[in-house]
Structure formats: C-alpha cells, structure tokens
Motif scaffolding. Sequence first.
Motif, mmCIF file in Angstrom:
data_model
loop_
_atom_site.group_PDB
_atom_site.id
_atom_site.type_symbol
_atom_site.label_atom_id
_atom_site.label_comp_id
_atom_site.label_asym_id
_atom_site.label_seq_id
_atom_site.Cartn_x
_atom_site.Cartn_y
_atom_site.Cartn_z
ATOM 1 N N PRO A 156 0.811 -1.220 0.000
ATOM 2 C CA PRO A 156 0.000 0.000 0.000
ATOM 3 C C PRO A 156 0.843 1.268 0.000
ATOM 4 C CG PRO A 156 0.136 -0.889 2.222
ATOM 5 C CD PRO A 156 0.838 -1.878 1.316
ATOM 6 N N LEU A 157 0.294 2.310 -0.592
ATOM 7 C CA LEU A 157 0.803 3.665 -0.438
ATOM 8 C C LEU A 157 -0.107 4.362 0.560
ATOM 9 C CD1 LEU A 157 2.578 6.129 -1.359
ATOM 10 C CD2 LEU A 157 0.763 6.597 -3.028
ATOM 11 N N GLU A 222 5.168 -11.383 -13.219
ATOM 12 C CA GLU A 222 5.114 -12.720 -12.640
ATOM 13 C C GLU A 222 5.241 -12.689 -11.125
ATOM 14 O OE1 GLU A 222 8.043 -15.151 -14.467
ATOM 15 O OE2 GLU A 222 7.039 -15.205 -16.432
ATOM 16 N N GLU A 223 5.883 -11.648 -10.578
ATOM 17 C CA GLU A 223 6.072 -11.551 -9.134
ATOM 18 C C GLU A 223 4.959 -10.779 -8.436
ATOM 19 O OE1 GLU A 223 8.476 -10.555 -11.351
ATOM 20 O OE2 GLU A 223 9.481 -12.506 -11.324
ATOM 21 N N GLY A 224 4.106 -10.086 -9.191
ATOM 22 C CA GLY A 224 3.035 -9.296 -8.603
ATOM 23 C C GLY A 224 2.879 -7.970 -9.319
ATOM 24 N N PRO A 225 1.859 -7.173 -8.953
ATOM 25 C CA PRO A 225 1.616 -5.898 -9.640
ATOM 26 C C PRO A 225 2.774 -4.923 -9.459
ATOM 27 C CG PRO A 225 -0.277 -6.545 -8.290
ATOM 28 C CD PRO A 225 0.850 -7.454 -7.919
ATOM 29 N N ALA A 226 3.022 -4.142 -10.505
ATOM 30 C CA ALA A 226 4.039 -3.099 -10.466
ATOM 31 C C ALA A 226 3.478 -1.861 -11.159
ATOM 32 C CB ALA A 226 5.321 -3.567 -11.150
ATOM 33 N N GLY A 227 4.050 -0.703 -10.850
ATOM 34 C CA GLY A 227 3.568 0.524 -11.476
ATOM 35 C C GLY A 227 4.120 1.742 -10.777
ATOM 36 N N GLU A 241 5.765 13.400 -0.152
ATOM 37 C CA GLU A 241 4.860 13.440 -1.284
ATOM 38 C C GLU A 241 4.169 12.085 -1.428
ATOM 39 O OE1 GLU A 241 6.695 14.802 -4.885
ATOM 40 O OE2 GLU A 241 8.110 16.090 -3.820
ATOM 41 N N GLU A 242 3.115 12.061 -2.229
ATOM 42 C CA GLU A 242 2.446 10.786 -2.456
ATOM 43 C C GLU A 242 3.014 10.020 -3.637
ATOM 44 O OE1 GLU A 242 -1.275 10.739 -5.024
ATOM 45 O OE2 GLU A 242 -1.646 12.496 -3.771
ATOM 46 N N SER A 243 4.045 10.534 -4.262
ATOM 47 C CA SER A 243 4.629 9.832 -5.409
ATOM 48 C C SER A 243 5.335 8.560 -4.946
ATOM 49 C CB SER A 243 5.615 10.732 -6.143
ATOM 50 O OG SER A 243 4.971 11.895 -6.632
ATOM 51 N N CYS A 244 5.252 7.522 -5.780
ATOM 52 C CA CYS A 244 5.876 6.253 -5.415
ATOM 53 C C CYS A 244 6.103 5.413 -6.658
ATOM 54 C CB CYS A 244 5.009 5.471 -4.421
ATOM 55 S SG CYS A 244 3.582 4.643 -5.186
ATOM 56 N N LEU A 245 6.967 4.416 -6.513
ATOM 57 C CA LEU A 245 7.081 3.322 -7.462
ATOM 58 C C LEU A 245 6.611 2.055 -6.758
ATOM 59 C CD1 LEU A 245 10.593 3.860 -9.132
ATOM 60 C CD2 LEU A 245 8.349 4.566 -9.987
ATOM 61 N N TRP A 246 5.721 1.320 -7.416
ATOM 62 C CA TRP A 246 5.336 0.010 -6.914
ATOM 63 C C TRP A 246 6.210 -1.041 -7.587
ATOM 64 C CZ3 TRP A 246 0.527 2.898 -7.728
ATOM 65 C CH2 TRP A 246 -0.165 3.147 -6.532
ATOM 66 N N THR A 247 6.976 -1.767 -6.807
ATOM 67 C CA THR A 247 7.655 -2.950 -7.289
ATOM 68 C C THR A 247 6.970 -4.142 -6.637
ATOM 69 O OG1 THR A 247 9.268 -2.858 -5.479
ATOM 70 C CG2 THR A 247 9.832 -1.701 -7.526
ATOM 71 N N PRO A 248 7.088 -5.337 -7.182
ATOM 72 C CA PRO A 248 6.415 -6.477 -6.552
ATOM 73 C C PRO A 248 6.803 -6.611 -5.080
ATOM 74 C CG PRO A 248 7.193 -7.087 -8.730
ATOM 75 C CD PRO A 248 7.748 -5.722 -8.446
ATOM 76 N N GLY A 249 5.817 -6.433 -4.196
ATOM 77 C CA GLY A 249 6.043 -6.576 -2.766
ATOM 78 C C GLY A 249 6.486 -5.326 -2.048
ATOM 79 N N ALA A 250 6.688 -4.203 -2.743
ATOM 80 C CA ALA A 250 7.177 -2.993 -2.087
ATOM 81 C C ALA A 250 6.547 -1.748 -2.693
ATOM 82 C CB ALA A 250 8.697 -2.904 -2.189
ATOM 83 N N VAL A 313 11.318 2.518 -15.387
ATOM 84 C CA VAL A 313 11.340 2.840 -13.964
ATOM 85 C C VAL A 313 12.485 2.043 -13.341
ATOM 86 C CG1 VAL A 313 8.889 3.397 -13.804
ATOM 87 C CG2 VAL A 313 9.625 1.045 -13.439
ATOM 88 N N ARG A 314 13.133 2.656 -12.346
ATOM 89 C CA ARG A 314 14.271 2.012 -11.701
ATOM 90 C C ARG A 314 14.028 1.897 -10.208
ATOM 91 N NH1 ARG A 314 18.043 5.564 -12.556
ATOM 92 N NH2 ARG A 314 18.451 6.228 -10.410
ATOM 93 N N ALA A 315 14.043 0.688 -9.689
ATOM 94 C CA ALA A 315 13.817 0.445 -8.271
ATOM 95 C C ALA A 315 15.022 0.906 -7.452
ATOM 96 C CB ALA A 315 13.558 -1.048 -8.037
ATOM 97 N N GLU A 316 14.834 0.973 -6.139
ATOM 98 C CA GLU A 316 15.903 1.417 -5.251
ATOM 99 C C GLU A 316 17.121 0.500 -5.328
ATOM 100 O OE1 GLU A 316 13.928 1.606 -1.505
ATOM 101 O OE2 GLU A 316 13.233 3.671 -1.796
ATOM 102 N N ASP A 317 16.921 -0.783 -5.654
ATOM 103 C CA ASP A 317 18.053 -1.700 -5.756
ATOM 104 C C ASP A 317 18.728 -1.651 -7.122
ATOM 105 O OD1 ASP A 317 16.323 -3.017 -7.467
ATOM 106 O OD2 ASP A 317 16.146 -4.834 -6.252
#
Length: 337
Positions: A156-157, A222-227, A241-250, A313-317
């Motif tokens: 969730p955000l 395959e790992e879950g929703p992203a966006g 801010e409410e801005s975010c990246l959704w990665t599977p599980g995070a 999009v680039r995740a934190e990792d």
Amino acid sequence: MAADHDRLVVSGIRRYGRLPARPTVVDPLAEYQGLARARRRLRLKEWVGFTLLHPEVYSSLILQDAHYLASSEIYVFDRTATVLHQHAANARGGSLNLPHNLMDNSCAIDRPGYHVAYDFSEHTGRHHIKIDVAATGEAPAITGDLTLDATAASAPLSVSSRLPGGQMYTHKALYPVSGTLRFGDTSVAFSPDRDLAVLDEHRSLLPYRTRWVWGTFAMPTEEGPAGANFVNRPEVPGQPEESCLWTPGACEALADVRFHKQGGDPNAPWLITSADGRLDVVFTPEGRKTVKRHLGVVAIDYFQMFGRYAGTVRAEDGTVTVVKDVHGVCESMDARM
C-alpha cells in the motif's frame, strides 16, 4: 474497535509521514473539536475511486463527498469504437458516509437510475465493485460486477502530510481484478492475471486554491503488480509526497516529479520524470474526460486523460523495468473550492 495506535489521529494528535499501512480508522476531523471541527468539515474533501486497466477499455469511477455536495462519476472509453461513455449523479453533501474504517465496510451512491457500490472485505481477501447505471439520451447503460483480489495486491501507499493551507491523506493500492463490465451491447471480461484496478482514496483538508497534476499506471508481472503513482502540487518543504514506485512486494518513495507537455495539441505526449531519474516515461493520451464549472468563488477546471505509458522505472536496488504500452491516466486539477 480499532486500537488507538491504529488511527490516523491518536489522542487528538495527527500522525504524519509515510505510514506502513492504512490506519484502520482515518478521520482527519478527529484532531479538532467544536467550532474548529465544524469549520474544517466544510474544507474536507473525501473520495474513493478506481481506475480500471483493461486492453479494450479505459474506465474510471469515483464516489466523492465535499460535505456541501456529494457526487459520483463513471466513464468508459471504448478503444475499438473510440467513443467515450460517461454518467454522473449528485447527492446531498455528507450523505455518502464514506466510512472511516473503509477496509471492512461498504459505501454506495443510490440515485434513480444510478447505483455504484463498493464492498471492502479484508477478512475474506476480496473487495467488490457493483455498477448499475441506466441509459440516458447521451450514453448507454453501464453495469458491472468486479472482484478485487486483496491477497495479491501491491504494497500500500499510505501518506499523511501537510499542504500549504491544508492537509492531505491518501491511500492507494493495485489489485488484480476479475468480473464483467458492460456498456450498451458490449461486454468485456476482466482477467486477474492481466487486468488491474487502482484504488485512490483521499481524506484531505484542501486549501481554497487547489492545483495538482497527477498520473498513475500499473502492470502485472510474474512476481506481482508493479507501477507508479506521481504528482506535482504545491508542497510544504520536508513533507512526504504521495509519489511512489510500486515494485512487486514494495512501495518505494519517489519525489520531485516533473510533467512536460510535448506540444500544444490536446493529445500531445507528456514526458514525466523524477529528479533522480528513477521515473522516466512518456504518456501518450488517447482521449480525455473534462469538467469545467465556474460559479463565482467556486470553480473547477479539470481533465483526466487516458492512454499509454512507455519508458523505464528504476527500483531502489537498481533494477530497471521497461514500461511499454502500459495503460494509465494523467490528470490536471485547477480549482477554487
């Protein structure tokens, strides 16, 4: 009954920041009493809406309550016929009773020829959207029975922050969705391995002059929703801010988002980037829904575009995900209310 620590406002003190989950009870007015509470009630804007992502249609629906007026809107854009169908209904302010403990509760608008209802059920892991809107002279009937799989939802955000002259709380999540949406003689089936519903809940004390540009998109993996969810609005320095990246599980924090329209045509693409480069996408509109109302001191100039996102999009990792022909929306609000 929710424990005190599981509320947005605890013992009269509001919690601010990026929260790990939606508090069980979200009541921004619990911070105030007496006349101060009554005054702020007229500034409180609450809504619960969904963007439905499906290859054949673009669709959004919302229940919203400004406490001097409640309303609902729904639209379906048929990509094959390139036709926009939309309906709306009004109700008495405060009548929607959008529950503070939303996630194990129901809410609806029920007007002649217009019924939209949400049923959130955390204990079963399934949420439901029911739509039964009659045809008018301008648009065909729209009906729907959709099930959202909360057990396979994104992280969730949940953000509580101060705004210049106001306060904002929002909760957002991505859900695999199944069921059927019908408009006129057309029926589209939603498949949970392909299609998503994006929840957008707000409980915000907005300033009189309110502006934002906002967008979102989502896709299954395959790992879950992203966006991603991203916004540019007047902010208080240091507030989340409410801005975010959704990665599977995070759900990863994002900030400093900029929107750059690439031309003067209404359907010109928009380049949308974050200062750190983790969001770098182009949104290409296919159409838009507009609302323009000017009633003296109250005015709304709003449009929501629906279309396709492409980019990266680039995740934190450091993991980079390519975004290609992913459905989503982008909107602009400029209001005095």
